[in-house]
Design a protein around this motif. Sequence first.
Motif, mmCIF file in Angstrom:
data_model
loop_
_atom_site.group_PDB
_atom_site.id
_atom_site.type_symbol
_atom_site.label_atom_id
_atom_site.label_comp_id
_atom_site.label_asym_id
_atom_site.label_seq_id
_atom_site.Cartn_x
_atom_site.Cartn_y
_atom_site.Cartn_z
ATOM 1 N N GLY A 1 -2.393 -4.596 -6.145
ATOM 2 C CA GLY A 1 -3.019 -5.899 -6.276
ATOM 3 C C GLY A 1 -3.729 -6.351 -5.021
ATOM 4 O O GLY A 1 -3.948 -7.553 -4.820
ATOM 5 N N LEU A 2 -4.107 -5.420 -4.164
ATOM 6 C CA LEU A 2 -4.788 -5.748 -2.909
ATOM 7 C C LEU A 2 -6.285 -5.823 -3.123
ATOM 8 O O LEU A 2 -6.834 -5.215 -4.040
ATOM 9 C CB LEU A 2 -4.483 -4.685 -1.850
ATOM 10 N N ALA B 1 -7.163 -2.590 0.803
ATOM 11 C CA ALA B 1 -6.628 -1.279 0.459
ATOM 12 C C ALA B 1 -7.256 -0.185 1.313
ATOM 13 O O ALA B 1 -6.566 0.744 1.771
ATOM 14 C CB ALA B 1 -6.864 -0.998 -1.026
ATOM 15 N N GLU B 2 -8.561 -0.290 1.540
ATOM 16 C CA GLU B 2 -9.235 0.720 2.360
ATOM 17 C C GLU B 2 -8.726 0.700 3.791
ATOM 18 O O GLU B 2 -8.440 1.746 4.386
ATOM 19 C CB GLU B 2 -10.750 0.470 2.336
ATOM 20 N N ALA C 1 0.831 -1.205 0.000
ATOM 21 C CA ALA C 1 0.000 0.000 0.000
ATOM 22 C C ALA C 1 0.869 1.260 0.000
ATOM 23 O O ALA C 1 0.579 2.233 -0.720
ATOM 24 C CB ALA C 1 -0.930 -0.005 1.210
ATOM 25 N N MET C 2 1.944 1.251 0.772
ATOM 26 C CA MET C 2 2.826 2.419 0.817
ATOM 27 C C MET C 2 3.540 2.626 -0.517
ATOM 28 O O MET C 2 3.728 3.769 -0.954
ATOM 29 C CB MET C 2 3.833 2.253 1.955
ATOM 30 N N GLY D 1 -9.202 2.767 -5.112
ATOM 31 C CA GLY D 1 -8.989 2.027 -6.348
ATOM 32 C C GLY D 1 -7.562 2.136 -6.856
ATOM 33 O O GLY D 1 -7.022 1.180 -7.410
ATOM 34 N N ASP D 2 -6.930 3.307 -6.674
ATOM 35 C CA ASP D 2 -5.533 3.458 -7.076
ATOM 36 C C ASP D 2 -4.640 2.467 -6.346
ATOM 37 O O ASP D 2 -3.799 1.799 -6.952
ATOM 38 C CB ASP D 2 -5.050 4.884 -6.789
ATOM 39 N N VAL D 3 -4.824 2.375 -5.037
ATOM 40 C CA VAL D 3 -3.997 1.478 -4.227
ATOM 41 C C VAL D 3 -4.334 0.023 -4.511
ATOM 42 O O VAL D 3 -3.452 -0.827 -4.622
ATOM 43 C CB VAL D 3 -4.169 1.805 -2.732
#
Length: 512
Positions: free
Chosen positions: A106-107, A112-113, A85-86, A99-101
């Motif tokens: 690929g999470l 991701a949230e 995520a980072m 959605g970007d993350v």
Amino acid sequence: MAAAAALSLHLHLRLCPPPHAHRRPPRHAPFLLSRPLPPHNLRVAPSPWRPSARARAGAIDAPSLARPGGAVETDRLPPDVRDRAMDAVDHFGGRVTIGDVSSRAGLQVDQAERALQALAADTGGFLEVSGEGEVLYVFPKDYRAKLAGKSFRMRVEPLVDKAKEVGAYVVRVSFGTALVASIVIVYTTIIAILSSSSDEDNRGRRRRSYGSTMFLPTDLFWYLDAGSSRRRRVEKDNGMNFIESVFSFVFGDGNPNEGLEDTRWKMIGQYISSNGGVVTAEELAPYLDVSAPSEQSKDDESFILPVLLRFQGHPEVDEQGNILYRFPSLQLTASSKGGVSREYVGTKWSTMFSSIERFMEEKPWEFSKANASERAMVAGLGGLNLFGVIILGNLLKQMTMTPGGLISFAAQLFPLLQIYAGSFFAIPLFRWLLLRKTNNDIARRNKAREERAQELVSPEPSLRRKLLSARDMAQRKVITPDEIVYTTEKDLLDQEYEVKEWERRFKKIESD
């Protein structure tokens, strides 16, 4: 005057949309927002990176995000989820949507949230809300330093990883050293037994005749010395020495496809996002474990179910009756990079790939990374050790006197020497048989994925119409800073004051 009034009304509606009663804030708001949101109907949206609102609004103290009990929320995340995520946040410059993350890392969308919420809570991040209720996560440029200063776990993890690497190396070296030690013990004991079975005079002569032989087993220790110019150290180009090659010959060198699943989901997420969140099953087949294209598999799209679950997609039917798959969370982005258009359908399909592979390719397993001469040397020493263990076993059975000293020690250690000598060849033989089947399966899967990718380069008319329909239904939306009507970086009252100030200025313009 009429144009100015119309402009004023437009800005008024954008900055102060009419309140709606009985609306609930987004499900993540109670965790991140320390101040109440305006009464909009907010929906969770992946968010882009945005320059600091403080620079535009002046020196306004941002409200701190609540952290119950002072806990470091990021420590509750799996390390790989946190790191991925980072990395995604860094890639988009710090202003991201869920959605970007999710697509970049690929999470799963939920993962991701949760990761963004934890990072925002621990690093002083804040939210931005567009006029349509889309939420973006914004992080300071030094958020990594802030997180490292708070998280003891992140400071310790590099030390733990280093300790694991050292431990793995010690195991590899120890197994190779055991081969040399086994040969020394076995052949030294054989000589001792043969010497003890002769009379005193013959024993002395035999000891002298075996004097040079006594040093042959111990001479094997020159493999362990890398600093002596008089001793040889066998190395590969990649730095593998003889002792390490022993472990490599018996146990191999690990999984060449480690992290393949993470790579697979990154490819899929980035492909969906770059195509506006609407794709066909045929487009995702080159990244999944599918069978080769055939008449039987043509209508089977069950392989896409894991993708729908991970990225919260759903099927849709177009006007021609084709089944397409929409992923709403991946349609909202903070990145201004354009998506894929209709021109990339067909022969130009492969040209749109820059950071995304055309299909996912697995690497075959190697029996050993040691070169041919190293493997031959290891096998020869292993055979020498096995032959010595067999001879030693026969000699121990024929002994009539009670052994002592070295012979007694070797007799007690003999079961372990047998296990080591036998497994030295049994394990590689089993691995060789297993790798043949494994590599055949890998080659079959790679070929099937490559054939699926080739279908997209030269699609049949029906598939081409389906792909064009997916491009037409794509709705990739970039959330720009101009669309933001609320941010948790500033107090709600300050933002309301700014809105009133804008109204006052435009009323003055209208009156003039």
